[in-house]
Write an enzyme that holds these catalytic residues in place. Structure first.
Site, PDB file in Angstrom:
ATOM      1  N   CYS A 209       0.849  -1.193   0.000  1.00  0.00           N
ATOM      2  CA  CYS A 209       0.000   0.000   0.000  1.00  0.00           C
ATOM      3  C   CYS A 209       0.885   1.243   0.000  1.00  0.00           C
ATOM      4  O   CYS A 209       2.053   1.184   0.394  1.00  0.00           O
ATOM      5  CB  CYS A 209      -0.898   0.005   1.231  1.00  0.00           C
ATOM      6  SG  CYS A 209      -2.250  -1.194   1.158  1.00  0.00           S
TER       7      CYS A 209
ATOM      8  N   HIS B  33      -5.972  -1.497  -1.977  1.00  0.00           N
ATOM      9  CA  HIS B  33      -5.677  -2.796  -1.375  1.00  0.00           C
ATOM     10  C   HIS B  33      -6.804  -3.804  -1.607  1.00  0.00           C
ATOM     11  O   HIS B  33      -6.548  -5.008  -1.715  1.00  0.00           O
ATOM     12  CB  HIS B  33      -5.448  -2.617   0.132  1.00  0.00           C
ATOM     13  CG  HIS B  33      -5.097  -3.883   0.846  1.00  0.00           C
ATOM     14  ND1 HIS B  33      -3.811  -4.376   0.931  1.00  0.00           N
ATOM     15  CD2 HIS B  33      -5.878  -4.797   1.506  1.00  0.00           C
ATOM     16  CE1 HIS B  33      -3.798  -5.511   1.602  1.00  0.00           C
ATOM     17  NE2 HIS B  33      -5.042  -5.787   1.959  1.00  0.00           N
TER      18      HIS B  33
ATOM     19  N   ASN C 297       0.149 -14.366  -9.407  1.00  0.00           N
ATOM     20  CA  ASN C 297      -0.430 -15.378  -8.533  1.00  0.00           C
ATOM     21  C   ASN C 297      -1.562 -14.710  -7.766  1.00  0.00           C
ATOM     22  O   ASN C 297      -1.344 -13.685  -7.124  1.00  0.00           O
ATOM     23  CB  ASN C 297       0.589 -15.917  -7.538  1.00  0.00           C
ATOM     24  CG  ASN C 297       1.746 -16.634  -8.208  1.00  0.00           C
ATOM     25  OD1 ASN C 297       1.586 -17.210  -9.271  1.00  0.00           O
ATOM     26  ND2 ASN C 297       2.899 -16.596  -7.575  1.00  0.00           N
TER      27      ASN C 297
ATOM     28  N   HIS D  98      -1.257  -7.627  -6.964  1.00  0.00           N
ATOM     29  CA  HIS D  98       0.085  -7.449  -7.515  1.00  0.00           C
ATOM     30  C   HIS D  98       0.499  -8.689  -8.288  1.00  0.00           C
ATOM     31  O   HIS D  98      -0.093  -9.755  -8.167  1.00  0.00           O
ATOM     32  CB  HIS D  98       1.103  -7.192  -6.396  1.00  0.00           C
ATOM     33  CG  HIS D  98       1.431  -8.404  -5.572  1.00  0.00           C
ATOM     34  ND1 HIS D  98       0.555  -8.948  -4.655  1.00  0.00           N
ATOM     35  CD2 HIS D  98       2.542  -9.197  -5.546  1.00  0.00           C
ATOM     36  CE1 HIS D  98       1.105  -9.999  -4.089  1.00  0.00           C
ATOM     37  NE2 HIS D  98       2.304 -10.191  -4.614  1.00  0.00           N
TER      38      HIS D  98
ATOM     39  N   GLN E  16       4.321 -10.392 -10.417  1.00  0.00           N
ATOM     40  CA  GLN E  16       5.771 -10.410 -10.337  1.00  0.00           C
ATOM     41  C   GLN E  16       6.372 -10.542 -11.738  1.00  0.00           C
ATOM     42  O   GLN E  16       5.685 -10.921 -12.697  1.00  0.00           O
ATOM     43  CB  GLN E  16       6.243 -11.566  -9.463  1.00  0.00           C
ATOM     44  CG  GLN E  16       5.758 -11.491  -8.019  1.00  0.00           C
ATOM     45  CD  GLN E  16       6.275 -12.644  -7.185  1.00  0.00           C
ATOM     46  OE1 GLN E  16       7.474 -12.764  -6.951  1.00  0.00           O
ATOM     47  NE2 GLN E  16       5.380 -13.511  -6.754  1.00  0.00           N
TER      48      GLN E  16
END
Length: 352
Positions: free
Chosen positions: A73, A116, A156, A169, A171
């Site tokens: 956040c 979030h 994921n 999020h 990666q």
């Protein structure tokens, strides 16, 4: 898109991607962090010929923090996070606990939104396009690192998958080798090209699926289908109709249409198991051509590879997961309980 690169307190790179060109990003990371030390090492399995990353420093990574202590956040007052600014559109930074580092590659975190409680599926088309642009930019930048041979952008989603941070999020892994899964595709590509006198295997697969019954949704520039030999109960492959080797090669027409198609696909995934079910856990994985030499795959060039995204869930039905047990984990032979044709039919049924 405006791109602003800065540094965190421990020296890691952080990059803001903003929708507005006049956004100023000058916030400073106020945390008393020491420089990170990693122990990442790549070891090759002599029997299987694949590589394993040994990264013992990851044992101490952040694990299911409460929402008010989420490190992804924005920073707010005295609550300091990985993102020094009080807001952001999309942000990318070097992972504090990377699986790959230094000569062993690089790992980055991609935060899709500062909200979030959001998900990728809840993004606007404009926000999703910004994520696509960030993926593309990072693919370009990472491909120029001397230790990097392949760039893998992925998400994921869900605790069932193993996600330890609830913030939306993904990666990016930059590998110093061609991954085993990609190598399998390249070998199949080379064998098919030789056997058919030059036909491209990806083109042949896409042509067959376009003529079949497993199409989930189709746009002018993209098509999503459940593959003939799907490994997972609900698995969809998303291809641009015009073959390109990586995200960098997508034209503007494909880039513009992608958010609409992909967001619809994700929203259908959340409706597979009916109303009242928790969000569907999934893995979304971009497959791009390696940037290293392809000499071992005789007759194959980067342009023969087809960029595509594979999206799948480990949930096989309401309240039940697909576990990788003896056959899958021990012998890499998948057993799928849901016929691909039925999976495609179900994903068409839940169209918005």
């Amino acid at each position: 898109m405006k791109k602003t690169s800065t540094r965190l307190a421990d020296g890691r790179e952080l990059i803001y991607y903003d929708l507005r060109d006049d956004t100023v990003r000058d916030a400073v990371d106020r945390r008393p962090l020491e420089r990170t030390h990693t122990t990442s090492e790549i070891r090759r399995d002599p029997l299987l010929g694949d590589q394993v990353a040994i990264a013992s420093h990851r044992q101490g990574r952040t694990y299911h923090p409460p929402a008010d202590q989420c490190p992804l956040c924005p920073t707010e007052g005295d609550r300091l996070s990985e993102i020094p600014d009080s807001s952001y559109d999309v942000v990318v930074f070097e992972n504090r606990f990377p699986s790959l580092a230094g000569d062993s590659g690089r790992c980055e975190v991609v935060c899709f939104t500062s909200d979030h409680d959001a998900s990728f599926a809840s993004l606007t088309e404009e926000q999703a396009r910004l994520v696509l642009d960030a993926w593309t930019d990072r693919t370009s930048e990472l491909s120029h690192l001397p230790s990097v041979e392949q760039v893998f952008c992925f998400e994921n989603r869900g605790e069932e998958i193993g996600v330890t941070l609830g913030h939306p999020h993904g990666q990016i892994y930059a590998y110093p080798f061609t991954t085993p899964r990609t190598a399998l595709m390249l070998r199949s590509l080379a064998a098919h090209k030789e056997a058919t006198g030059g036909e491209n295997l990806f083109d042949a697969v896409l042509e067959r699926e376009l003529a079949g019954e497993r199409i989930v949704l189709e746009g002018e520039h993209w098509v999503a289908f459940v593959p003939y030999a799907a490994h997972w109960p609900y698995e969809v492959h998303l291809y641009p109709k015009h073959r390109v080797p990586d995200l960098l090669a997508l034209d503007e027409a494909a880039r513009s249409e992608f958010p609409k198609v992909y967001l619809e696909l994700l929203r259908r995934f959340d409706r597979i198991f009916g109303e009242g079910e928790p969000p569907t856990p999934y893995i979304a994985a971009w497959h791009q051509a390696p940037f290293g030499t392809l000499e071992e795959f005789e007759g194959v060039t980067r342009d023969d590879f087809a960029l595509h995204l594979e999206l799948f869930t480990i949930r096989r039905t309401s309240g039940k997961l697909k576990f990788l047990a003896g056959s899958e984990s021990g012998m890499s032979v998948f057993i799928n309980d849901v016929p691909p044709e039925r999976a495609a039919e179900r994903l068409r049924e839940v169209a918005s």
